[in-house]
Design a protein around this motif. Sequence first.
Motif, PDB file in Angstrom:
ATOM      1  N   UNK A 164     -31.401  37.892 -29.053  1.00 32.76           N
ATOM      2  CA  UNK A 164     -30.543  35.952 -28.924  1.00 32.76           C
ATOM      3  C   UNK A 164     -29.525  36.042 -27.791  1.00 32.76           C
ATOM      4  N   UNK A 165     -29.000  37.091 -27.585  1.00 33.78           N
ATOM      5  CA  UNK A 165     -28.315  36.934 -26.389  1.00 33.78           C
ATOM      6  C   UNK A 165     -28.332  37.378 -25.190  1.00 33.78           C
ATOM      7  N   UNK A 166     -30.034  37.837 -24.927  1.00 30.31           N
ATOM      8  CA  UNK A 166     -30.582  37.879 -23.902  1.00 30.31           C
ATOM      9  C   UNK A 166     -32.247  37.231 -23.686  1.00 30.31           C
ATOM     10  N   UNK A 167     -31.247  36.262 -22.714  1.00 23.20           N
ATOM     11  CA  UNK A 167     -32.834  35.015 -22.543  1.00 23.20           C
ATOM     12  C   UNK A 167     -34.031  36.248 -22.467  1.00 23.20           C
ATOM     13  N   UNK A 168     -35.050  35.106 -23.237  1.00 20.39           N
ATOM     14  CA  UNK A 168     -36.838  35.919 -22.651  1.00 20.39           C
ATOM     15  C   UNK A 168     -37.022  35.436 -21.805  1.00 20.39           C
ATOM     16  N   UNK A 169     -37.610  36.828 -20.678  1.00 17.43           N
ATOM     17  CA  UNK A 169     -37.622  36.463 -19.596  1.00 17.43           C
ATOM     18  C   UNK A 169     -38.133  38.097 -19.167  1.00 17.43           C
ATOM     19  N   UNK A 170     -38.076  37.459 -17.955  1.00 22.96           N
ATOM     20  CA  UNK A 170     -38.597  39.886 -17.441  1.00 22.96           C
ATOM     21  C   UNK A 170     -37.620  40.641 -18.002  1.00 22.96           C
ATOM     22  N   UNK A 172     -35.528  43.841 -19.475  1.00 22.14           N
ATOM     23  CA  UNK A 172     -35.367  44.278 -20.511  1.00 22.14           C
ATOM     24  C   UNK A 172     -34.459  44.453 -21.454  1.00 22.14           C
ATOM     25  N   UNK A 173     -33.402  44.497 -21.339  1.00 25.47           N
ATOM     26  CA  UNK A 173     -32.740  44.762 -22.580  1.00 25.47           C
ATOM     27  C   UNK A 173     -32.647  43.019 -22.952  1.00 25.47           C
ATOM     28  N   UNK A 174     -33.376  41.881 -23.190  1.00 24.27           N
ATOM     29  CA  UNK A 174     -33.997  41.449 -24.607  1.00 24.27           C
ATOM     30  C   UNK A 174     -34.767  42.277 -25.258  1.00 24.27           C
ATOM     31  N   UNK A 175     -34.695  42.614 -26.290  1.00 26.88           N
ATOM     32  CA  UNK A 175     -35.666  43.693 -27.206  1.00 26.88           C
ATOM     33  C   UNK A 175     -36.670  43.646 -27.449  1.00 26.88           C
ATOM     34  N   UNK A 177     -39.527  41.899 -24.942  1.00 22.57           N
ATOM     35  CA  UNK A 177     -39.843  42.394 -23.629  1.00 22.57           C
ATOM     36  C   UNK A 177     -39.654  43.414 -23.555  1.00 22.57           C
ATOM     37  N   UNK A 178     -38.587  44.410 -23.890  1.00 27.22           N
ATOM     38  CA  UNK A 178     -38.504  45.533 -23.993  1.00 27.22           C
ATOM     39  C   UNK A 178     -39.627  46.249 -25.050  1.00 27.22           C
ATOM     40  N   UNK A 179     -39.723  45.962 -26.233  1.00 27.75           N
ATOM     41  CA  UNK A 179     -40.603  46.579 -26.937  1.00 27.75           C
ATOM     42  C   UNK A 179     -42.340  45.767 -25.922  1.00 27.75           C
ATOM     43  N   UNK A 180     -42.330  44.996 -25.642  1.00 27.33           N
ATOM     44  CA  UNK A 180     -44.048  44.410 -25.036  1.00 27.33           C
ATOM     45  C   UNK A 180     -44.313  45.139 -23.372  1.00 27.33           C
ATOM     46  N   UNK A 181     -42.989  45.900 -23.348  1.00 20.50           N
ATOM     47  CA  UNK A 181     -43.290  46.867 -21.821  1.00 20.50           C
ATOM     48  C   UNK A 181     -43.711  48.455 -21.895  1.00 20.50           C
ATOM     49  N   UNK A 182     -43.200  48.582 -23.754  1.00 23.34           N
ATOM     50  CA  UNK A 182     -43.169  49.698 -24.165  1.00 23.34           C
ATOM     51  C   UNK A 182     -44.360  50.714 -24.262  1.00 23.34           C
ATOM     52  N   UNK A 202     -28.370  40.265 -42.207  1.00 26.52           N
ATOM     53  CA  UNK A 202     -29.981  40.007 -40.645  1.00 26.52           C
ATOM     54  C   UNK A 202     -29.576  39.702 -39.915  1.00 26.52           C
ATOM     55  N   UNK A 203     -30.554  40.346 -38.780  1.00 25.05           N
ATOM     56  CA  UNK A 203     -30.414  41.017 -37.735  1.00 25.05           C
ATOM     57  C   UNK A 203     -31.798  39.824 -36.914  1.00 25.05           C
ATOM     58  N   UNK A 204     -32.048  39.125 -36.133  1.00 20.37           N
ATOM     59  CA  UNK A 204     -33.723  38.114 -35.832  1.00 20.37           C
ATOM     60  C   UNK A 204     -34.142  39.642 -34.694  1.00 20.37           C
ATOM     61  N   UNK A 205     -35.394  40.018 -35.773  1.00 20.78           N
ATOM     62  CA  UNK A 205     -36.099  41.224 -34.982  1.00 20.78           C
ATOM     63  C   UNK A 205     -37.693  40.570 -35.044  1.00 20.78           C
ATOM     64  N   UNK A 206     -38.469  40.502 -33.196  1.00 19.52           N
ATOM     65  CA  UNK A 206     -39.671  40.292 -33.423  1.00 19.52           C
ATOM     66  C   UNK A 206     -40.532  42.215 -34.202  1.00 19.52           C
ATOM     67  N   UNK A 207     -39.971  42.907 -33.998  1.00 21.97           N
ATOM     68  CA  UNK A 207     -40.016  44.562 -33.937  1.00 21.97           C
ATOM     69  C   UNK A 207     -40.652  44.088 -35.894  1.00 21.97           C
ATOM     70  N   UNK A 208     -40.290  43.597 -36.418  1.00 19.66           N
ATOM     71  CA  UNK A 208     -39.875  43.728 -37.879  1.00 19.66           C
ATOM     72  C   UNK A 208     -41.514  43.077 -38.463  1.00 19.66           C
TER      73      UNK A 208
END
Length: 381
Positions: A164-170, A172-175, A177-182, A202-208
């Motif tokens: 939420x605090x780091x924009x989507x894009x490229x 890697x501080x956005x979790x 984005x980092x997950x997709x690159x892993x 509650x933490x917004x988490x696409x990883x969940x």
Amino acid sequence: MKRMMQSLDPTTKLDRRSVLAGLGASLIAPRVASAQPTADEIARRLTQAESAGRISGLHALLVTRGGRLVFEHYGKGDDEAEGRGPLANVVFGPDVPHDLRSVSKSVIGLAYGIALAAGKVPPPEAKLYDQFPQYADLAREAGRDRITIHHVLSMTLGLEWDELTVPYGDDPRNSEIAMEASPDRFRFILERPIVAEPGTKWTYCGGATAILGRLISNGTGEDLLAYCRRVLFDPLGFGPVDWAKGVGDGQYRAASGLRLLPRDLLKIGELVRAGGAWGGRQIVPRDWLTRVLAPAVVMENGGRYGYQWYLGASFAAVLPHPERWAAGIGWGGQRLYVFPALDLVVAQYCGNYDKPTAEQRRINDAIIDEVVLSGILAAHP
């Protein structure tokens, strides 16, 4: 603009017990509107709001009341497809698919319950790391044994995650984005540091949601799209469906990659409105839908979150009292709302991917409050 009335599923009748129990809403008697006055009034207000600049980027807006399609509107403009880049000058319509983005999470929440009823996935009370024996080294770390599937479903794992605090894009501080690159998205998720007691925050988490998709696929022996099509999409009579995959590992992007026709998204809302039933069949178990729509955690903004669904209320000035809703919410203005007490479902697609969160929220509020709710209540006070 196209407006029409039809029954999405004439055999389905409203069963509010499960939905209202989960939302904690009080029942009021619905007034099913006749279509034409409602459609005309919503259309008039939509034109006004767009002309005034309060609404922009609207690709599709569909509204049902009492299971009847009372308004359907399509626009045109640029779009994006997850993982495939921009789409220029799209003319939207009933046969044009659109990304759901994070509304995909809410679909996963329903599919998980179907798999659970079939004994294919672990129950909410099961321990998370027990489901991933290949990561035994992580399971041995202190505190991870307290994380359950309930915490995954409700996004209260207590793991470090920031979308939420780091924009989507490229970046890697956005979790996400980092997950997709892993090279191994599941190890990436499960090895995140513990920063809070599970269940407390509650933490917004696409990883969940990625974990839920993996559990569905592992437990059913089918890939995620094939399973969802067989048990959910085909029974509802969906048209073409696509689900984007990660470039690195080929895994389905469970949290954000689903792409549906607009009327098919609306059917998901109708399924929830009808207590999980469709065409005389119970597609999603009623008891699971009750649990999905029960507040599991209070978010920092005061809203509530169930199992992959947001729970809130509209405070539109036109309403005599706040109206509770359950919703799937996706980046760029993708929305699916169910207002149980109003017998109302709203599905919308937008292309506001580059707008900041506050601007997306302002546009969405104008669509729901100024156009849909105000239009319906003005046509049928």
